[in-house]
Structure formats: structure tokens, C-alpha cells
Design an enzyme around this catalytic site. Structure first.
Site, PDB file in Angstrom:
ATOM      1  N   LYS A  51       0.903  -1.137   0.107  1.00  0.00           N
ATOM      2  CA  LYS A  51       0.159  -0.039   0.091  1.00  0.00           C
ATOM      3  C   LYS A  51       1.051   1.230   0.076  1.00  0.00           C
ATOM      4  CE  LYS A  51      -3.751   2.107   2.999  1.00  0.00           C
ATOM      5  NZ  LYS A  51      -4.563   1.868   3.984  1.00  0.00           N
ATOM      6  N   SER A 107      -9.302  -0.514   7.048  1.00  0.00           N
ATOM      7  CA  SER A 107      -8.902  -0.474   6.019  1.00  0.00           C
ATOM      8  C   SER A 107      -8.367  -1.669   5.112  1.00  0.00           C
ATOM      9  CB  SER A 107      -8.062   0.654   5.907  1.00  0.00           C
ATOM     10  OG  SER A 107      -8.527   1.889   6.249  1.00  0.00           O
ATOM     11  N   SER A 136      -9.414   1.518   3.000  1.00  0.00           N
ATOM     12  CA  SER A 136      -8.323   2.465   2.121  1.00  0.00           C
ATOM     13  C   SER A 136      -7.343   1.752   1.427  1.00  0.00           C
ATOM     14  CB  SER A 136      -7.571   3.800   3.019  1.00  0.00           C
ATOM     15  OG  SER A 136      -6.969   3.268   3.917  1.00  0.00           O
TER      16      SER A 136
END
Length: 499
Positions: free
Chosen positions: A89, A188, A164
Site C-alpha cells: 500500500k 482499511s 483505504s
């Protein structure tokens, strides 16, 4: 590659588990370079319409793969991810690469050193393929006013993958990587796993170092893996967990042997549930509630001890977590919010600014409520249960056209039930249970006592074997009819959910 069944088709290498891949690498049947080249070809063919990657590190990946092959040939074994491709990420730093945070404010920021997660993966011989899409600073939304387009759900591209860690959910579900690494401050990792049909693990707070990761709410930020299977998630956690002197939040004890818990034997495992959190909520999709009931019945049939328990009101967890998240998130970004507010995406700005109104007394009260909620879970649930099973999300993934100009979207309720365990720090895992009638994934959330990830893996393995549908992949754009990919010997027909 003679030991690989040719009937697997073009997605064969993507369907090898971490353990299967590791065994073939160590036997010399396949090479890490072959794995990387295969993954890169999939990304090149399909990701232009999915947008899971914001950066692909082709040359670096091939160099690291060649090194892994040399080491494995020489008998050097660095652990379960040696030679295995993965992705990060894009809030986790990797030396020499941008950490863009999906934001105009940091799009050109190049990391001077590795985050601890990346450093441990590098030492473990894993092979970085690139950086993955996220919501801006891990907090915005599926925005279209940022440097990169939002990632799209591979099961239906007009739906969001959630966030996210959106790119991680897409990349794993699409078969580009078996494991990806991200953060979870309010859900997330678990949200994208739930909406993309993967396994998302939020470990116990402090199990994995956050050094070198862009913070959001430091007392709620967790770091961990998103993977295709429970066993893959366990191997990924094994590679990155453990104390870190550079992050005072980390637990000082060495990480346990997570791989040793992958038995699927749940005899005597004490499983709790509380219908009040999901069954009577009109926002919950009936198929999700029915899935939880099937999961509980299956564990009971395998010898687990399943009993209902009483949880504190969900609304208290939710309010507490939102106060802490807003206050800490605003504090992290206050300077930029004041100096250059228009540099943020509109959703991110609108979500961060309410934190300006959270006073010191509000934050202190919220932190006191958090302490009492954590103690209540330990007393009411985990004194008598090893695992809690509850909803992870209440509905399938929303459509992009459900989102308007401003946050929050007026027609969307909060459909995730992940924030309570980010508040308390208990480990929690999103586990897929198949598909709803609209072809989108659904799943369940497993929660354990602090540092009780081994029990989550035990229960998760048992449920995955019955309900996980790990043999089925989404149809990818441009697949030409090859997907969903299905391993030979499986009896379930894959569901065609072509976007």
C-alpha cells in the site's frame, strides 16, 4: 515447470498458494523470476482498467527475484516469503521509491529508507512488485480529483473495492499477487478484503511495526496483510510481525509461530457471537446474516463450543473510534490543512476538518471510553471465548455512481462494522463466505483475544475449507474467456460475474 498441471490455463502460477509456491521454488521446479514475469504480464494486461497499482517496479522486482533464485539454489532459505512476489500500500515506504499517499501533496516524495514492513520483507527474500492504490492518506474515499484514478472492484468494475487499502484488495482478488501489505485504522484492510472476496487481517495493535508508514491516527493504526487464503495471511504475518525498537507501539515479545496454527482443528474452540450487532439491523443484507449463521453451525458441527455472548452497544464503539480518529487525523495533517487546503482531495479535506472541533477534553473522554470498552471485551467475551464471530460489512460493495461531489454520500450509510476492534486493538480478520445474489463477495469477521491470531487462523481455516470459494476468481478485463480461473479437481462451478 513440468509439475504444474497444464489444465490450469494462463492463471496457473497465480493460483499457487504461498506454501505451494515455496515448495516448488525450493525444489527448483519454478523460479522466482518466472513468478515475477508472470505477475507482471497479468498486471500489464489487466490493471490498466483496474488501477490497483500506482507504481510497478519491474526492474527492481526482476533483480530481487534473480537474487532469490540464486540464494535458494545455494541452500539459503530466508523464510516463508522467500522468492514470493508482493506489493505495498502506498503509505509504506520503500527506499528509493515515492511514497505518494495517493495525494498531490506527497506525489513526488521519495523514501530515504525502508519502512520496517518493507525492510523485513526484503530481509525475508520476498520480491516487491510495486506500490498499490489507496484512499488519500488512507482516509479519503474513491476520489477522482487525485493524481491517480481510484482502484476498481475486479468482480464488477462499476463498484468500489472499499478502502483505504483498495489497491491491495484488487491486486489480491485479481491474482496479481497472493499477498499485499497495508494498514487498518478503522477497517482499511478488512473492508477491501470483504468487498473483494479476500482475507484481510488486522493483527493485534503493536504486533507489526508502523515505522516508515504515513500515520493517520497513531493510536489506532494497525499494519498487516491482505491475502488470498488464511494460510497465505499467516505466512505474510510471520514475515513482518515482531518488536521494533524504532516504534514504541510494538509489543516486545517475539512473534509466535503462526504457521503452526494452520490445522483447521476447532474441537474445543470456544466461539462467541452476539446477534444484537447484526441480525436485527435493517441495514444488514439477509445473505450476510445467513452466512454468519452457516459459519456458526459449521464450527459447531466440527466440535467447537458455540455460545451467544453480550457485547457493549456497537454505537459506543463507533462514536468513540470516530472521535479519536478525527482528532488524531486532524493533528497529523493540521499544518497542510491550514497552509494548503486545496491541495487535498475534496473527500479527504471534508473528512479531516471535523477533527478541528474535537477538544482535548473530548479526546481524553474518548480514550477513557476506549480503555473501558477494551476491558469489557476481555471480561464479557474473551474470558469465556477464544473467537468472536460477527459481521464485517452489512452490504456488498457500493457503486461508484453512488458517490457525489461531497462527503458523506447522502444515499450511503456506513456499511462496515470494523471500527470497534481498531478501537480496542483486538486482532480481527475478514474472511470470505462466497457471493451474494448480485455476484459480489460477502464474508464474516473473526475477532480474537489480544495476540490470539492463532485461534483466528484455526477457525478461519475451518470456515475457508467449507465456504471460501478459493477456487473461483473474477473475470478480468480482456481475459478472453479464461476467467474465472478454477483449479482442477474442484466441484463448484465458477460464478460468471463479468463486469
Amino acid at each position: 515447470m513440468s509439475d504444474i498441471d497444464p489444465t490450469w490455463g494462463p492463471g496457473a502460477l497465480a493460483e499457487l498458494s504461498v506454501a505451494e509456491t515455496g515448495a516448488l521454488l525450493r525444489a527448483g521446479t519454478i523460479t522466482s523470476v518466472e513468478l515475477v514475469e508472470h505477475a507482471l504480464s497479468l498486471i500489464e494486461a489487466h490493471d490498466p482498467q483496474l488501477h490497483s497499482f500506482v507504481l510497478v517496479t519491474r526492474d527492481r522486482a526482476l533483480q530481487r527475484a534473480a537474487r532469490a533464485d540464486r540464494e535458494l539454489r545455494d541452500g539459503i532459505d530466508r523464510g516463508p516469503l522467500h522468492g514470493i512476489p508482493y506489493a505495498l500500500k502506498d503509505i509504506l515506504a520503500a527506499e528509493g521509491l515515492p511514497t505518494t499517499n495517493h495525494s498531490r501533496l506527497t506525489v513526488a516524495d521519495v523514501a530515504a529508507e525502508d519502512s520496517t514492513v518493507e525492510a523485513r520483507l526484503r530481509v525475508g527474500g520476498a520480491v516487491l512488485l510495486g506500490k498499490l492504490a489507496t484512499y488519500e492518506f488512507a482516509f479519503g474515499g474513491p476520489s477522482t480529483d487525485l493524481p491517480f484514478p481510484p482502484a476498481r472492484n475486479p468482480w464488477h468494475r462499476e463498484h468500489i473495492p472499499s478502502g483505504s487499502s483498495s489497491g491491495a484488495g484488487v491486486a489480491v482478488a485479481a491474482g496479481f499477487v497472493r499477498v499485499a501489505f497495508g494498514s487498518d485504522t478503522a477497517g482499511s484492510l478488512r473492508g477491501p478484503a470483504f468487498h473483494c472476496g479476500a482475507v484481510g487481517l488486522k493483527p493485534t495493535y503493536g504486533s507489526v511495526s508502523g515505522y516508515g508508514a504515513t500515520p493517520l491516527a497513531p493510536t489506532m493504526d494497525h499494519f498487516g496483510p491482505l491475502a488470498w487464503t488464511v494460510a497465505d495471511a499467516a505466512a505474510a504475518l510471520q514475515a513482518v510481525a515482531g518488536p521494533d525498537p524504532r516504534d514504541a507501539r510494538t509489543h516486545q515479545a517475539p512473534a509466535p509461530d503462526f504457521l503452526g496454527s494452520l490445522t483447521g482443528d476447532v474441537r474445543g474452540l470456544r466461539v462467541g457471537y452476539s446477534k444484537a450487532w447484526y441480525a436485527s439491523d435493517p441495514a444488514s443484507l439477509p445473505e450476510i446474516t445467513e452466512g454468519i449463521e452457516r459459519a456458526l453451525a459449521h464450527l459447531d458441527g466440527l466440535g467447537a463450543i458455540v455460545k451467544e455472548c453480550e457485547l457493549p452497544p456497537y454505537e459506543v464503539f463507533d462514536a468513540c473510534g470516530r472521535v479519536i480518529l478525527m482528532a488524531e487525523g486532524f493533528a497529523v495533517h493540521e499544518d497542510n490543512l491550514r497552509r494548503s487546503p486545496r491541495s487535498f482531495g475534496r473527500y479527504t479535506y471534508q473528512k479531516l476538518m471535523p477533527g478541528a472541533g474535537v477538544g482535548a477534553s473530548d479526546l481524553l473522554r474518548a480514550r477513557d471510553v476506549r480503555r473501558r470498552l477494551s476491558a469489557a471485551l476481555d471480561r464479557r467475551v474473551f474470558a469465556g471465548h477464544d473467537v468472536l464471530i460477527t459481521a464485517c460489512g452489512q452490504t456488498t460493495a457500493a457503486r461508484f455512481d453512488d458517490f457525489g461531489t461531497d462527503w458523506p454520500p447522502p444515499q450511503l450509510a456506513n456499511d462496515m462494522q470494523t471500527i470497534p476492534f481498531a478501537v480496542t486493538g483486538h486482532p480481527a480478520m475478514s474472511l470470505p463466505l462466497g457471493f451474494a445474489g448480485n455476484g459480489l463477495p460477502i464474508g464474516v469477521q473473526l475477532v480474537g483475544r489480544k495476540f490470539g491470531e492463532a485461534d483466528l487462523f484455526r477457525a478461519g481455516m475451518a470456515l475457508e475449507a467449507e465456504f471460501g470459494r478459493r477456487d473461483t476468481r473474477p473475470v478480468l478485463p480482456g481475459d478472453g474467456g479464461h476467467a474465472p480461473r478454477r483449479r482442477p479437481g474442484t466441484v463448484r462451478e465458477p460464478r460468471d460475474v463479468r463486469p
